[in-house]
Design an enzyme around this catalytic site. Structure first.
Site, mmCIF file in Angstrom:
data_model
loop_
_atom_site.group_PDB
_atom_site.id
_atom_site.type_symbol
_atom_site.label_atom_id
_atom_site.label_comp_id
_atom_site.label_asym_id
_atom_site.label_seq_id
_atom_site.Cartn_x
_atom_site.Cartn_y
_atom_site.Cartn_z
ATOM 1 C CB CYS A 9 -0.914 -0.007 1.222
ATOM 2 S SG CYS A 9 -2.351 1.058 1.030
ATOM 3 C CG ASP A 131 -3.108 -0.815 10.187
ATOM 4 O OD1 ASP A 131 -2.028 -1.176 10.692
ATOM 5 O OD2 ASP A 131 -3.193 0.120 9.377
#
Length: 182
Positions: A9, A131
């Site tokens: 990402c 996360d």
């Protein structure tokens, strides 16, 4: 056993895109959150996405955006998957006719089973990205206590946060062990 897939990402440069693809990334993430140091404009993302080969997914990351803003990005950038990393609910995430994943900022006290269940029945949901909870939103490069992942979640799990060559094998093993108890 399921195959482990890799998403890189925060792609902002062509050389990083090329390196990620060469390293075997299954998906590339483009951050459309202006407060992130990895933010990319829709115009720049469209240029980068044009270089992504077939069979590599293109993921757009959004944080608390308006529906119009998400649709403008989608009109400019051919995304395969949407990632919502803010306070969006399932009804909002389902509005776009595209598969999507929802991020959970994991910390002690967050009931991940309850959180995942709130999204599990929503149209288009493809998974739950776990996360670390950091101040603000986005990748803080921090891991979280993987033992906080319950042994049974109603969505596929995507592990994120502070993964690097020194801990990724342990992370995959630990999370697979948790998920194998389903």
């Amino acid at each position: 056993m399921k195959r482990t897939r890799i998403k890189i990402c925060g792609i902002t440069r062509e050389e990083d895109l090329v390196a990620a693809v060469a390293a075997g990334a299954d998906a590339l993430g483009f951050v459309f959150y202006a407060q992130s140091p990895r933010y990319v404009t829709p115009q720049r993302a469209a240029e980068l996405v044009a270089r992504v080969p077939a069979f590599v997914s293109k993921v757009g990351l959004f944080v608390n955006e308006t529906e119009d803003a998400v649709r403008r990005v989608m009109a400019a950038v051919p995304l395969d998957l949407l990632q919502f990393h803010g306070d969006e609910d399932g009804a909002f995430c389902s509005r776009f006719g595209r598969p999507w994943i929802k991020a959970a900022r994991v910390r002690p006290g967050l009931d991940l089973l309850e959180y995942a269940t709130a999204f599990a029945g929503c149209p288009g949901v493809s998974g739950l990205l776990l996360d670390a909870h950091v101040e603000g939103y986005g990748g803080g490069g921090k891991t979280f206590d993987w033992s906080l992942i319950p042994p049974s979640l109603p969505l596929p799990v995507i592990l994120s946060g502070g993964l690097h060559p020194g801990n990724v094998a342990e992370a995959v093993d630990d999370v697979r062990a948790v998920m194998a108890t389903l």
